[in-house]
Design a protein around this motif. Structure first.
Motif, mmCIF file in Angstrom:
data_model
loop_
_atom_site.group_PDB
_atom_site.id
_atom_site.type_symbol
_atom_site.label_atom_id
_atom_site.label_comp_id
_atom_site.label_asym_id
_atom_site.label_seq_id
_atom_site.Cartn_x
_atom_site.Cartn_y
_atom_site.Cartn_z
ATOM 1 N N ALA A 190 -19.396 14.119 -3.649
ATOM 2 C CA ALA A 190 -18.441 13.082 -3.079
ATOM 3 C C ALA A 190 -18.945 12.070 -2.042
ATOM 4 O O ALA A 190 -18.955 11.023 -1.663
ATOM 5 N N HIS A 191 -19.613 12.930 -0.705
ATOM 6 C CA HIS A 191 -20.151 12.323 0.365
ATOM 7 C C HIS A 191 -21.281 11.499 -0.024
ATOM 8 O O HIS A 191 -21.670 10.562 1.101
ATOM 9 N N ARG A 192 -22.110 11.474 -0.992
ATOM 10 C CA ARG A 192 -23.195 10.572 -1.359
ATOM 11 C C ARG A 192 -23.038 9.958 -2.662
ATOM 12 O O ARG A 192 -23.904 9.296 -3.328
ATOM 13 N N ASN A 193 -21.434 9.502 -3.026
ATOM 14 C CA ASN A 193 -21.427 8.879 -4.224
ATOM 15 C C ASN A 193 -19.853 7.969 -4.082
ATOM 16 O O ASN A 193 -18.980 8.336 -4.125
ATOM 17 N N PRO A 194 -20.256 6.489 -3.685
ATOM 18 C CA PRO A 194 -19.203 5.756 -3.445
ATOM 19 C C PRO A 194 -18.112 5.489 -4.638
ATOM 20 O O PRO A 194 -16.973 5.376 -4.413
ATOM 21 N N THR A 195 -18.736 5.638 -5.889
ATOM 22 C CA THR A 195 -17.938 5.468 -6.868
ATOM 23 C C THR A 195 -16.769 6.688 -7.034
ATOM 24 O O THR A 195 -15.313 6.558 -7.419
ATOM 25 N N ARG A 196 -17.110 8.061 -6.849
ATOM 26 C CA ARG A 196 -16.332 9.076 -6.453
ATOM 27 C C ARG A 196 -15.145 8.850 -5.581
ATOM 28 O O ARG A 196 -14.167 9.371 -5.477
ATOM 29 N N GLN A 197 -15.829 8.450 -4.333
ATOM 30 C CA GLN A 197 -14.792 8.282 -3.251
ATOM 31 C C GLN A 197 -13.771 7.303 -3.630
ATOM 32 O O GLN A 197 -12.730 7.667 -3.122
ATOM 33 N N LYS A 198 -14.125 6.157 -4.455
ATOM 34 C CA LYS A 198 -12.993 5.369 -4.859
ATOM 35 C C LYS A 198 -11.875 6.149 -5.468
ATOM 36 O O LYS A 198 -10.986 5.993 -5.525
ATOM 37 N N ALA A 199 -12.612 6.890 -6.668
ATOM 38 C CA ALA A 199 -11.602 7.893 -7.435
ATOM 39 C C ALA A 199 -10.710 8.787 -6.776
ATOM 40 O O ALA A 199 -9.471 8.999 -7.100
ATOM 41 N N ILE A 200 -11.532 9.371 -5.626
ATOM 42 C CA ILE A 200 -10.760 10.487 -4.805
ATOM 43 C C ILE A 200 -9.613 9.670 -4.036
ATOM 44 O O ILE A 200 -8.561 10.213 -3.801
ATOM 45 N N GLN A 201 -9.925 8.333 -3.577
ATOM 46 C CA GLN A 201 -8.930 7.815 -2.904
ATOM 47 C C GLN A 201 -7.885 7.392 -3.878
ATOM 48 O O GLN A 201 -6.694 7.356 -3.364
ATOM 49 N N LYS A 202 -8.084 6.945 -4.942
ATOM 50 C CA LYS A 202 -6.887 6.591 -5.853
ATOM 51 C C LYS A 202 -6.114 7.893 -6.347
ATOM 52 O O LYS A 202 -4.728 7.810 -6.311
ATOM 53 N N ALA A 203 -6.904 8.985 -6.371
ATOM 54 C CA ALA A 203 -5.973 10.065 -6.852
ATOM 55 C C ALA A 203 -5.060 10.411 -5.376
ATOM 56 O O ALA A 203 -3.837 10.966 -5.760
ATOM 57 N N THR A 204 -5.646 10.356 -4.451
ATOM 58 C CA THR A 204 -4.963 10.756 -3.091
ATOM 59 C C THR A 204 -3.727 9.739 -3.024
ATOM 60 O O THR A 204 -2.437 10.073 -2.701
ATOM 61 N N GLU A 205 -3.901 8.318 -3.266
ATOM 62 C CA GLU A 205 -2.744 7.337 -3.060
ATOM 63 C C GLU A 205 -1.579 7.637 -4.263
ATOM 64 O O GLU A 205 -0.666 7.780 -3.764
ATOM 65 N N ASP A 206 -2.227 8.155 -5.400
ATOM 66 C CA ASP A 206 -1.275 8.475 -6.366
ATOM 67 C C ASP A 206 -0.402 9.680 -6.167
ATOM 68 O O ASP A 206 0.817 9.795 -6.194
ATOM 69 N N LEU A 207 -1.021 10.693 -5.546
ATOM 70 C CA LEU A 207 -0.390 11.825 -5.137
ATOM 71 C C LEU A 207 0.535 11.522 -3.798
ATOM 72 O O LEU A 207 1.684 12.080 -3.986
ATOM 73 N N ILE A 208 0.445 10.548 -2.773
ATOM 74 C CA ILE A 208 1.202 10.314 -1.854
ATOM 75 C C ILE A 208 2.502 9.546 -2.454
ATOM 76 O O ILE A 208 3.540 9.892 -2.190
ATOM 77 N N ASN A 209 2.088 8.673 -3.489
ATOM 78 C CA ASN A 209 3.269 7.946 -3.995
ATOM 79 C C ASN A 209 4.117 8.712 -4.800
ATOM 80 O O ASN A 209 5.345 8.806 -4.831
ATOM 81 N N THR A 210 3.805 9.789 -5.564
ATOM 82 C CA THR A 210 4.566 10.723 -6.355
ATOM 83 C C THR A 210 5.209 11.828 -5.359
ATOM 84 O O THR A 210 6.526 12.222 -5.510
ATOM 85 N N ILE A 211 4.692 12.014 -4.102
ATOM 86 C CA ILE A 211 5.498 12.862 -3.158
ATOM 87 C C ILE A 211 6.762 12.159 -2.544
ATOM 88 O O ILE A 211 7.844 12.701 -2.418
ATOM 89 N N HIS A 212 6.554 10.612 -2.572
ATOM 90 C CA HIS A 212 7.584 10.120 -2.214
ATOM 91 C C HIS A 212 8.637 9.763 -3.094
ATOM 92 O O HIS A 212 9.437 8.972 -2.890
ATOM 93 N N SER A 213 8.168 10.044 -4.298
ATOM 94 C CA SER A 213 9.269 9.974 -5.393
ATOM 95 C C SER A 213 10.277 11.017 -5.400
ATOM 96 O O SER A 213 10.186 12.225 -5.534
ATOM 97 N N LEU A 214 11.463 10.825 -4.725
ATOM 98 C CA LEU A 214 12.687 11.722 -4.686
ATOM 99 C C LEU A 214 13.622 11.756 -5.828
ATOM 100 O O LEU A 214 13.735 11.123 -6.415
ATOM 101 N N CYS A 215 13.936 13.251 -5.940
ATOM 102 C CA CYS A 215 14.945 13.530 -6.803
ATOM 103 C C CYS A 215 16.387 12.969 -6.691
ATOM 104 O O CYS A 215 16.845 12.894 -5.373
ATOM 105 N N PRO A 216 16.846 12.333 -7.596
ATOM 106 C CA PRO A 216 18.138 11.457 -7.544
ATOM 107 C C PRO A 216 19.222 12.517 -7.182
ATOM 108 O O PRO A 216 20.497 12.016 -6.687
ATOM 109 N N GLN A 217 18.997 13.802 -7.420
ATOM 110 C CA GLN A 217 20.019 14.726 -7.319
ATOM 111 C C GLN A 217 20.286 15.482 -5.924
ATOM 112 O O GLN A 217 21.062 15.474 -5.293
ATOM 113 N N CYS A 218 19.105 15.997 -5.669
ATOM 114 C CA CYS A 218 18.920 16.617 -4.408
ATOM 115 C C CYS A 218 18.186 15.961 -3.190
ATOM 116 O O CYS A 218 18.027 16.469 -2.033
ATOM 117 N N GLY A 219 17.300 15.078 -3.583
ATOM 118 C CA GLY A 219 16.479 13.964 -2.645
ATOM 119 C C GLY A 219 15.181 14.969 -2.313
ATOM 120 O O GLY A 219 14.247 14.543 -1.225
#
Length: 188
Positions: A120-149
């Motif tokens: 990863a530290h020598r591969n810009p294409t992988r760095q973009k994929a890791i960034q996208k995976a991390t952004e998706d993870l953060i968005n998923t964490i912010h998706s709250l349960c409608p029942q309990c939050g």
């Protein structure tokens, strides 16, 4: 340390387009305070996996230009199967040419093996994929349960398979997706 985050990757043939390599990045978050482990997987066909036997200094330069060196790292070996003599973390074109020219002169086959560095530290294409995976993870964490939050209300299951509108046979698309809370187990 209450929060841990890590990533791992794999390259494998894509399961839908079999001849293309897929980059599969996995990001893992552990929240010790809330006893929560979250894994997010991001798959992309955007890779820069390249390998080539090289027989001249000009081919070394051409390979380096094609892959975007020096931002994209290159690994050099005298032979594809030689795992003892590996040269990594090459910083400049001059260094790449010097090492490559030396090994070309030593080679009994008059070739050396170059490949893109997939770390990863020598591969810009992988760095973009890791960034996208991390952004998706953060968005998923912010998706709250409608029942309990509770965070991470996301797809936990799919019900196969959506029938084709023309012939009625099952397709590879899910009939529907099941969202489930990891805390209160509410589903929708």
């Amino acid at each position: 340390e209450e929060l841990w985050i890590s990533s791992e990757w794999s390259f494998a043939p894509d399961n839908e387009i079999y001849l293309l390599p897929a980059n599969i990045e996995m990001v893992f978050l552990k929240d010790r305070k809330n006893h929560l482990e979250i894994v997010w997987v991001h798959k992309t066909l955007e890779t820069n996996l390249r390998q080539s036997y090289i027989s001249t200094p000009e081919e070394i330069i051409e390979f380096a230009q094609k892959v975007g060196f020096p931002e994209q790292g290159i690994i050099m070996r005298p032979d594809e199967h030689n795992m003892k003599e590996i040269y990594k973390d090459i910083a400049t074109l001059e260094e790449l040419l010097a090492r490559g020219t030396y090994w070309l002169k030593k080679s009994t086959k008059n070739t050396i093996f170059l490949e893109t560095d997939m770390r990863a530290h020598r591969n810009p294409t992988r760095q973009k994929a890791i960034q996208k995976a991390t952004e998706d993870l953060i968005n998923t964490i912010h998706s709250l349960c409608p029942q309990c939050g509770f965070p991470w209300f996301t797809i936990r299951d799919t019900k196969p398979w959506l029938p084709c509108q023309i012939c009625g046979l099952p397709t590879e698309l899910p009939l529907y997706r099941v969202y489930r809370c990891m805390h209160c187990h509410y589903e929708m």
